[in-house]
Write an enzyme that holds these catalytic residues in place. Structure first.
Site, short mmCIF file in Angstrom:
data_model
loop_
_atom_site.label_atom_id
_atom_site.label_comp_id
_atom_site.label_asym_id
_atom_site.label_seq_id
_atom_site.Cartn_x
_atom_site.Cartn_y
_atom_site.Cartn_z
N SER A 46 0.83 -1.21 0.00
CA SER A 46 0.00 0.00 0.00
C SER A 46 0.86 1.25 0.00
O SER A 46 0.51 2.26 -0.63
CB SER A 46 -0.95 0.01 1.20
N GLU A 47 2.01 1.23 0.71
CA GLU A 47 2.96 2.34 0.66
C GLU A 47 4.39 1.85 0.74
O GLU A 47 4.68 0.83 1.39
CB GLU A 47 2.72 3.35 1.80
N THR A 48 5.27 2.58 0.08
CA THR A 48 6.71 2.42 0.17
C THR A 48 7.29 3.80 0.46
O THR A 48 6.85 4.80 -0.12
CB THR A 48 7.29 1.89 -1.15
#
Length: 281
Positions: A46-48
């Site tokens: 979902s996020e990096t």
């Protein structure tokens, strides 16, 4: 091609594998925007996040936050996860009791204590949701007007709308109509009637779409921050509570919320699950 330190951490979980995973690339100053976006797409999380030298002398580090679809000015679980990874890599903050993160919304304070907690940034948009959009949201989630105790913008960057339902069970029962939901970013919250048995005061769910796909986020710091600012501010939630999130995603996240001196703090445990190097560029 650059070889850089890499961490994958689990946020809002004290045991690992039950919270929200985050990929963190360290010392990413020499990567291009295309490199950042491509790597975030490749991780498929979902996020990096990418840690860089700060440009503000008051900050300990700068972070850029990417989804598979683009960059965010702020997000909650990437804030806690990035702070944990930065400390784990030997980062030395300017202050012993806090870390100052620079990101798209400016400077965000992360408090050190029993667990890391971030100071909720001011809402970029609050107040009532436009009737037409509210009706679209309810239709997409399969909810009736009389099920909703309240609805408001709780946008601190990602674009969240918050909806309060009467109980946690109602929150967990929602089945979104995916063909109507692709553009929504909406969160649900409802109370547990016997919190002493669950260890949770409320249950939260977060749904988001980028126009082509629609997902349920396992555990969401930014949404929990916005919900707390809204409902604590209106006296409908206590100044300190624990939110559970992720049950429908086979997770067991815990978000620790506290309002102190007019500031909402959102905290959670973080554990490192992967550590090594990556080659990018």
């Amino acid at each position: 091609m650059a070889t850089l330190r890499f961490s994958q951490v689990d946020v809002f979980s004290s045991h690992g594998l039950l919270g929200n995973p985050l990929a963190v690339v360290h010392d990413a100053d020499d990567l291009t925007d295309d490199d950042l976006a491509a790597f975030a797409r490749w991780t498929n999380l979902s996020e990096t996040t990418f840690l860089l030298r700060p440009t503000d002398p008051a900050a300990d580090y700068r972070v850029r936050i990417f989804t598979t679809g683009g960059e965010l000015p702020f997000a909650g679980h990437p804030t806690l996860g990035s702070a944990h990874a930065w400390l784990d890599a030997g980062g030395e903050p300017l202050h012993t009791d806090k870390i100052v993160q620079e990101c798209g919304v400016g400077l965000v304070t992360v408090r050190r204590g029993e667990r890391l907690s971030f100071a909720a940034p001011p809402l970029l948009r609050s107040g009532p949701v436009e009737p037409g959009y509210a009706a679209q949201i309810l239709e997409a989630l399969g909810l009736e007007d009389d099920q909703v105790l309240g609805m408001a913008w709780v946008d601190n960057g990602p674009g969240w709308v918050g909806i309060e339902l009467a109980t946690a069970q109602e929150v967990l029962a929602v089945e979104p109509r995916l063909h109507l939901s692709a553009h929504l970013k909406v969160g649900l919250v409802g109370r547990w009637l016997q919190p002493e048995q669950t260890g949770k005061d409320v249950e939260v769910r977060a749904f988001y779409g980028d126009g082509t796909a629609f997902e349920e986020d396992p555990v969401t710091g930014s949404l929990n921050a916005g919900i707390a600012q809204w409902l604590i501010g209106e006296g409908r939630l206590p100044a300190r509570y624990v939110a559970g999130q992720g049950a429908r995603r086979h997770r067991d996240g815990r978000v620790h919320v506290e309002s102190r001196d007019a500031q909402v703090w959102v905290g959670g445990d973080v554990v490192t699950t992967v550590a090594g190097t990556v080659r990018i560029g």
